[in-house]
Design a protein around this motif. Structure first.
Motif, PDB file in Angstrom:
ATOM      1  N   VAL A  96       0.838  -1.205   0.000  1.00  0.00           N
ATOM      2  CA  VAL A  96       0.000   0.000   0.000  1.00  0.00           C
ATOM      3  C   VAL A  96       0.870   1.252   0.000  1.00  0.00           C
ATOM      4  O   VAL A  96       0.545   2.257  -0.638  1.00  0.00           O
ATOM      5  CB  VAL A  96      -0.960  -0.008   1.203  1.00  0.00           C
ATOM      6  N   GLU A  97       2.000   1.203   0.712  1.00  0.00           N
ATOM      7  CA  GLU A  97       2.919   2.340   0.758  1.00  0.00           C
ATOM      8  C   GLU A  97       3.371   2.740  -0.648  1.00  0.00           C
ATOM      9  O   GLU A  97       3.644   3.924  -0.904  1.00  0.00           O
ATOM     10  CB  GLU A  97       4.134   1.973   1.628  1.00  0.00           C
ATOM     11  N   ARG A  98       3.406   1.783  -1.563  1.00  0.00           N
ATOM     12  CA  ARG A  98       3.883   2.057  -2.918  1.00  0.00           C
ATOM     13  C   ARG A  98       2.741   2.289  -3.906  1.00  0.00           C
ATOM     14  O   ARG A  98       2.960   2.269  -5.120  1.00  0.00           O
ATOM     15  CB  ARG A  98       4.761   0.891  -3.392  1.00  0.00           C
ATOM     16  N   MET A  99       1.530   2.485  -3.410  1.00  0.00           N
ATOM     17  CA  MET A  99       0.364   2.688  -4.277  1.00  0.00           C
ATOM     18  C   MET A  99      -0.324   4.000  -3.892  1.00  0.00           C
ATOM     19  O   MET A  99      -1.246   4.016  -3.081  1.00  0.00           O
ATOM     20  CB  MET A  99      -0.598   1.509  -4.145  1.00  0.00           C
ATOM     21  N   PRO A 100       0.127   5.143  -4.431  1.00  0.00           N
ATOM     22  CA  PRO A 100      -0.411   6.453  -4.036  1.00  0.00           C
ATOM     23  C   PRO A 100      -1.931   6.579  -4.108  1.00  0.00           C
ATOM     24  O   PRO A 100      -2.537   7.135  -3.188  1.00  0.00           O
ATOM     25  CB  PRO A 100       0.296   7.426  -4.993  1.00  0.00           C
ATOM     26  N   PRO A 101      -2.605   6.087  -5.159  1.00  0.00           N
ATOM     27  CA  PRO A 101      -4.071   6.230  -5.174  1.00  0.00           C
ATOM     28  C   PRO A 101      -4.750   5.512  -4.005  1.00  0.00           C
ATOM     29  O   PRO A 101      -5.700   6.033  -3.417  1.00  0.00           O
ATOM     30  CB  PRO A 101      -4.470   5.609  -6.519  1.00  0.00           C
ATOM     31  N   LEU A 102      -4.248   4.321  -3.662  1.00  0.00           N
ATOM     32  CA  LEU A 102      -4.833   3.584  -2.548  1.00  0.00           C
ATOM     33  C   LEU A 102      -4.517   4.282  -1.225  1.00  0.00           C
ATOM     34  O   LEU A 102      -5.369   4.366  -0.323  1.00  0.00           O
ATOM     35  CB  LEU A 102      -4.313   2.149  -2.535  1.00  0.00           C
ATOM     36  N   LYS A 103      -3.308   4.811  -1.104  1.00  0.00           N
ATOM     37  CA  LYS A 103      -2.959   5.565   0.105  1.00  0.00           C
ATOM     38  C   LYS A 103      -3.879   6.770   0.267  1.00  0.00           C
ATOM     39  O   LYS A 103      -4.350   7.056   1.372  1.00  0.00           O
ATOM     40  CB  LYS A 103      -1.501   6.046   0.033  1.00  0.00           C
ATOM     41  N   ARG A 104      -4.148   7.475  -0.821  1.00  0.00           N
ATOM     42  CA  ARG A 104      -5.025   8.640  -0.742  1.00  0.00           C
ATOM     43  C   ARG A 104      -6.434   8.228  -0.329  1.00  0.00           C
ATOM     44  O   ARG A 104      -7.090   8.915   0.449  1.00  0.00           O
ATOM     45  CB  ARG A 104      -5.058   9.372  -2.085  1.00  0.00           C
ATOM     46  N   PHE A 105      -6.900   7.084  -0.846  1.00  0.00           N
ATOM     47  CA  PHE A 105      -8.220   6.585  -0.468  1.00  0.00           C
ATOM     48  C   PHE A 105      -8.281   6.350   1.043  1.00  0.00           C
ATOM     49  O   PHE A 105      -9.239   6.768   1.715  1.00  0.00           O
ATOM     50  CB  PHE A 105      -8.523   5.290  -1.226  1.00  0.00           C
ATOM     51  N   PHE A 106      -7.275   5.678   1.601  1.00  0.00           N
ATOM     52  CA  PHE A 106      -7.252   5.420   3.040  1.00  0.00           C
ATOM     53  C   PHE A 106      -7.103   6.717   3.830  1.00  0.00           C
ATOM     54  O   PHE A 106      -7.692   6.880   4.904  1.00  0.00           O
ATOM     55  CB  PHE A 106      -6.125   4.449   3.393  1.00  0.00           C
ATOM     56  N   ALA A 107      -6.301   7.651   3.317  1.00  0.00           N
ATOM     57  CA  ALA A 107      -6.099   8.923   4.011  1.00  0.00           C
ATOM     58  C   ALA A 107      -7.394   9.707   4.103  1.00  0.00           C
ATOM     59  O   ALA A 107      -7.735  10.274   5.155  1.00  0.00           O
ATOM     60  CB  ALA A 107      -5.031   9.746   3.289  1.00  0.00           C
ATOM     61  N   ARG A 108      -8.150   9.742   3.017  1.00  0.00           N
ATOM     62  CA  ARG A 108      -9.430  10.459   3.044  1.00  0.00           C
ATOM     63  C   ARG A 108     -10.422   9.772   3.958  1.00  0.00           C
ATOM     64  O   ARG A 108     -11.256  10.423   4.596  1.00  0.00           O
ATOM     65  CB  ARG A 108      -9.980  10.602   1.627  1.00  0.00           C
ATOM     66  N   GLY A 109     -10.322   8.438   4.059  1.00  0.00           N
ATOM     67  CA  GLY A 109     -11.169   7.726   5.018  1.00  0.00           C
ATOM     68  C   GLY A 109     -10.857   8.126   6.442  1.00  0.00           C
ATOM     69  O   GLY A 109     -11.755   8.285   7.274  1.00  0.00           O
ATOM     70  N   ALA A 110      -9.566   8.308   6.754  1.00  0.00           N
ATOM     71  CA  ALA A 110      -9.175   8.752   8.091  1.00  0.00           C
ATOM     72  C   ALA A 110      -9.703  10.149   8.391  1.00  0.00           C
ATOM     73  O   ALA A 110      -9.956  10.497   9.548  1.00  0.00           O
ATOM     74  CB  ALA A 110      -7.652   8.727   8.227  1.00  0.00           C
TER      75      ALA A 110
END
Length: 432
Positions: free
Chosen positions: A393-407
């Motif tokens: 996940v650390e290497r997948m910016p779109p997925l990281k952004r999805f989780f960040a917006r969830g937080a």
């Protein structure tokens, strides 16, 4: 806020649009949002409110997501916080074991990468209570009745509330905000499914030698997650953090009984040494960790919000924020109904509220339960899979952004109050 004198049984009941039973953070926030936007409301609690404003630091704090802050702004509560909250600028998630260095295959979130501002803020429980009390006292459309016990009778035509003080209220909607053992939920015959994690949640605060830099840590450990959450500096504690520590019950009882030095050592074994030596401050709080989901969120002229409707594992720190999402959804519907001359307790409105909130809460419950099951064990194959997953996940910016917006609290359906756009100005009430 109006605080009425006890009335005689012969006196006519006070009429309000909405009566909220429970003046905790969720119930009080709902009351302030509604009254701020012209809806007449009453909030009833069995405990007096001023003693909740504890005079000294006690270690409890809430992680308030960005969208929840927007809601508190719309309620007029956020500007009344007596001191600045601590922003959460970065989050680090890592897998480890007590006494060992965390895996370097970690997941890092930086709020600067989202362009939305901090993920959230750490707000001391007493600060939020003081702000809520101050806001409730300033609202002409809000009646606060505490301490008082309520006896509620509901019917298709409306709600009658008899208080232990002798006062009576008449409302078009009653809201259960009394917590997981909600008497109103039981009175309505609404069942609830629950799951016991056989863990204890330990909550408190620590001082540490080095500044946290606005960084929160989520450490996944075999017996449950451990979170370090950045608090704002104070004169007494320039470097301090809140902790939320999930532990097996029998071990938690032993740790809670330790003297400060040994207790601090156990915290450090789980948190690591990145902030230097830690020292426990304030009180130690604990509670059993269970998940709960009500079968329905509504009944005749009744809506459930917050812990009366659902409870989740604290692994994602979203329990209170989930309750605030209930508040925002219900408040927007009620405000619109009252402005248009409609009925805020109508069956159709309550059906829309349940449709808006129950799936979201079930999704959050399922996600936190899956995270706890995945991360809360020490099996070597699963530990390796977890670490590889975090690194991926650390290497997948779109997925990281999805989780960040969830937080931050953004979801598939995020209403105007939580987006910070507010609602339209209140229309004048027909009764002036």
């Amino acid at each position: 806020m109006t605080q009425s004198d006890p009335a005689s049984p012969e006196a006519p009941p006070r009429a309000v649009d909405v009566c909220i039973i429970g003046a905790g953070p969720v119930g009080a926030t709902l009351a302030t949002v509604l009254a701020t936007h012209g809806v007449t409301a009453a909030v009833v609690d069995s405990a007096p409110l001023p003693p909740m404003e504890l005079p000294d630091f006690d270690g409890r704090a809430y992680a308030i997501a960005l969208t929840s802050r927007n809601l508190l702004e719309a309620a007029g509560v956020w500007p009344l916080l007596p001191w600045a909250p601590g922003p959460i600028e970065r989050i680090r998630c890592a897998d480890g074991r007590p006494g060992e260095s965390a895996s370097r295959m970690a997941l890092h979130f930086d709020a600067a990468e989202t362009g939305e501002g901090p993920f959230g803020w750490m707000v001391e429980a007493r600060a939020l209570r003081m702000a809520l009390n101050a806001r409730m006292a300033a609202l002409a459309h809000l009646t606060v009745l505490a301490p008082a016990r309520a006896e509620v009778s509901r019917g298709p035509a409306g709600v009658e509330i008899r208080l232990s003080t002798g006062q009576r209220l008449r409302a078009r909607l009653v809201v259960a905000a009394e917590g997981r053992r909600s008497p109103l939920r039981r009175q309505a015959g609404i069942g609830a499914a629950s799951f016991d994690y056989h863990q204890t949640g330990i909550v408190g605060a620590i001082a540490h030698e080095r500044p946290h830099g606005g960084t929160a840590l989520e450490q996944f450990l075999p017996n449950g997650p451990f979170a370090q959450l950045p608090l704002a500096p104070t004169p007494d504690h320039p470097n301090a953090s809140a902790i939320v520590w999930s532990e097996k019950r029998h071990l938690a009882e032993r740790f809670l009984a330790l003297p400060d030095a040994a207790y601090g050592h156990e915290i450090q074994r789980r948190m690591g040494d990145h902030l230097g030596r830690v020292t426990p401050i304030g009180r130690r709080w604990s509670y059993p960790l269970t998940a709960m989901q009500a079968a329905r969120y509504a009944d005749t002229r009744l809506a459930l919000v917050g812990d009366a409707a659902h409870g989740i594992h604290p692994i994602a720190g979203q329990g209170l924020n989930l309750g605030f999402r209930d508040v925002a959804a219900l408040a927007e519907m009620v405000i619109e109904a009252v402005r248009l001359g409609g009925d805020p307790g109508a069956p159709g409105l309550l059906a829309r509220y349940q449709a808006a909130r129950r799936p979201d809460a079930m999704l959050m419950l399922g996600a936190t339960h899956a995270l706890e099951r995945l991360f809360g064990n020490g099996l070597p194959p699963l530990r390796l899979a977890r670490r590889l997953g975090l690194a991926a996940v650390e290497r997948m910016p779109p997925l990281k952004r999805f989780f960040a917006r969830g937080a931050m609290g953004f979801g598939p359906v995020t209403g105007a109050l939580m987006l910070g756009s507010g609602v339209a100005p209140a229309l004048p009430r027909p009764d002036g």
